[in-house]
Design a protein around this motif. Sequence first.
Motif, PDB file in Angstrom:
ATOM      1  N   PHE A   1       0.824  -1.209   0.000  1.00 24.32           N
ATOM      2  CA  PHE A   1       0.000   0.000   0.000  1.00 24.32           C
ATOM      3  C   PHE A   1       0.854   1.253   0.000  1.00 24.32           C
ATOM      4  N   MET A   2       0.261   2.343  -0.459  1.00 22.12           N
ATOM      5  CA  MET A   2       0.910   3.657  -0.391  1.00 22.12           C
ATOM      6  C   MET A   2      -0.166   4.699  -0.203  1.00 22.12           C
ATOM      7  N   ARG A   3       0.194   5.787   0.463  1.00 22.17           N
ATOM      8  CA  ARG A   3      -0.811   6.819   0.715  1.00 22.17           C
ATOM      9  C   ARG A   3      -0.178   8.186   0.848  1.00 22.17           C
TER      10      ARG A   3
ATOM     11  N   ALA B   1       3.270   9.931   1.546  1.00 19.79           N
ATOM     12  CA  ALA B   1       3.783  10.130   2.899  1.00 19.79           C
ATOM     13  C   ALA B   1       4.096   8.813   3.595  1.00 19.79           C
ATOM     14  N   LYS B   2       3.519   7.727   3.096  1.00 14.27           N
ATOM     15  CA  LYS B   2       3.679   6.468   3.800  1.00 14.27           C
ATOM     16  C   LYS B   2       3.473   5.316   2.827  1.00 14.27           C
TER      17      LYS B   2
ATOM     18  N   SER C   1      -4.046   3.777  -1.934  1.00  9.30           N
ATOM     19  CA  SER C   1      -4.285   2.602  -2.737  1.00  9.30           C
ATOM     20  C   SER C   1      -3.529   1.413  -2.177  1.00  9.30           C
ATOM     21  N   GLN C   2      -4.069   0.260  -2.423  1.00 10.48           N
ATOM     22  CA  GLN C   2      -3.383  -0.944  -1.983  1.00 10.48           C
ATOM     23  C   GLN C   2      -3.697  -2.072  -2.932  1.00 10.48           C
TER      24      GLN C   2
ATOM     25  N   ILE D   1      -0.187   0.266  -8.586  1.00 10.03           N
ATOM     26  CA  ILE D   1      -1.040   1.227  -7.873  1.00 10.03           C
ATOM     27  C   ILE D   1      -0.431   2.630  -7.821  1.00 10.03           C
ATOM     28  N   TRP D   2       0.787   2.777  -8.255  1.00  7.83           N
ATOM     29  CA  TRP D   2       1.434   4.096  -8.261  1.00  7.83           C
ATOM     30  C   TRP D   2       0.739   5.049  -9.218  1.00  7.83           C
TER      31      TRP D   2
END
Length: 419
Positions: free
Chosen positions: A289-291, A337-338, A303-304, A329-330
């Motif tokens: 995941f990234m957010r 930020a995470k 998104s994950q 998902i990029w």
Amino acid sequence: MTVFALVDGNSFYCSCERAFDPTLRNKPLVVLSNNDGCVIARTQEAKDRGVKMAEPWHIASKRPGAKDIIWMSSNYALYGDMSRRLYDVLAAHAPAVEPYSIDEMFLDLTGIPDPVALAHRVRAAARRIAKIPTCVGIGPTKTIAKLANKAAKSYRTDAGICDLSTEAARAATYAAMEIGDVWGLGPAAVAKLARLGVATVADFMRLPNDEVRELLTVTGARTHRELSGVSCIPFSQAPTTRKSLAVTRSFGRAVTRWPEMEQALAAYATRAAEKLRRHGLVAGGVQVFMRTNPFSKDPRYVSQATFGIETTADTLVLIKDVVRAGEHIWRDGYRYAKAGVVLLDLVHPAERPRDLFPSTDRESRARLMTALDTVNLRYGRRTLSPAAAGIGHASWSMRRQKLSPQYTTCIDEILSARA
DNA sequence: TCTGGGGTCCTAGGACCC
DNA sequence: TCTGGGGTCCTAGGACCC
């Protein structure tokens, strides 16, 4: 009748630091999270200066009166070691110990003639041998023991021990305790209950269990029953195998380019694989995941991706899969930020899950369902068969239940009922 | 400007099956 | 026109815990 105690290390991380540096005694001290972002432990002196739990240190440290507070970065190796020491002390005094978190352990004191006297001995030994000050809460259920522990902490005159074994003791305490102090009732539950005028634990106990279930689902109903003295959360000394494992980080600086993210994800995947091997487990799935920063006014994106992996996958394969999922998902143009990598469905390689639902004839299947209903109801869960409960449709996931520890504790009961 | 890093469990709903 | 009922598996998200 069961008797449980909860032993909790006071300001645990701070107490660990003090154990090794006595000059820190009687001084306001906080321990900070990774990157020194948030406060994760405070001594009483720091609490008295208004420092809140999980507060960003850059805010707390600027408050007037906070100038003399000493802060330290966290040292988890030390805390883990101190936790094992505390465990050893407790195991030497109590018949059974169940570690609950790094600084909390349940004791099973069922059948002990004088639990309060034992609690006094445990506290003294923990302070003398492990150098950790503790509080002890005693009660017939884990939830009551937790609440008693909270009470022991709040009323500092009380020698650090609170015994809520008797109805009378509970009646007196429940009226004085806020509903938010109860283990299992968080901000969402507190808000819902407030709308019904429920503010104290005593108010909560005046609600019928069915109404609580309606409002707070099965977990809330279970908490309600536990508070009434019916033990629903079993004591277990056997450490359960963890079900997932995560490596996640907030970035020090926003990530805006894919190559940076790719590097981060590859590093997380590597660390996750190391952890996995250290525990001797294999994973059946991966989540990436990234957010963006939810506190910022920048455009948001979360998104994950979740996918299954071959349990034999080696680290290089894992990295490749994680990066490919991350690429998927990029999205360009966001300030990330995470990000993180979570390994799911962990099992021991040799372990075969017990088959609770063998394909059998209609009749034995029906008997199994009835047995499950009985057990589920006793443990305050929604009944298995929607039709039997008169509920509209099936939303019950057999798979999830199979993996749930509470379910597993009932296996033998279910199987014998089926027979 | 700077806001942790882990975990568990429950619910809901879609796709699919017979 | 009528549009089942019982199930599995999966994803997403909420809530809670330390």
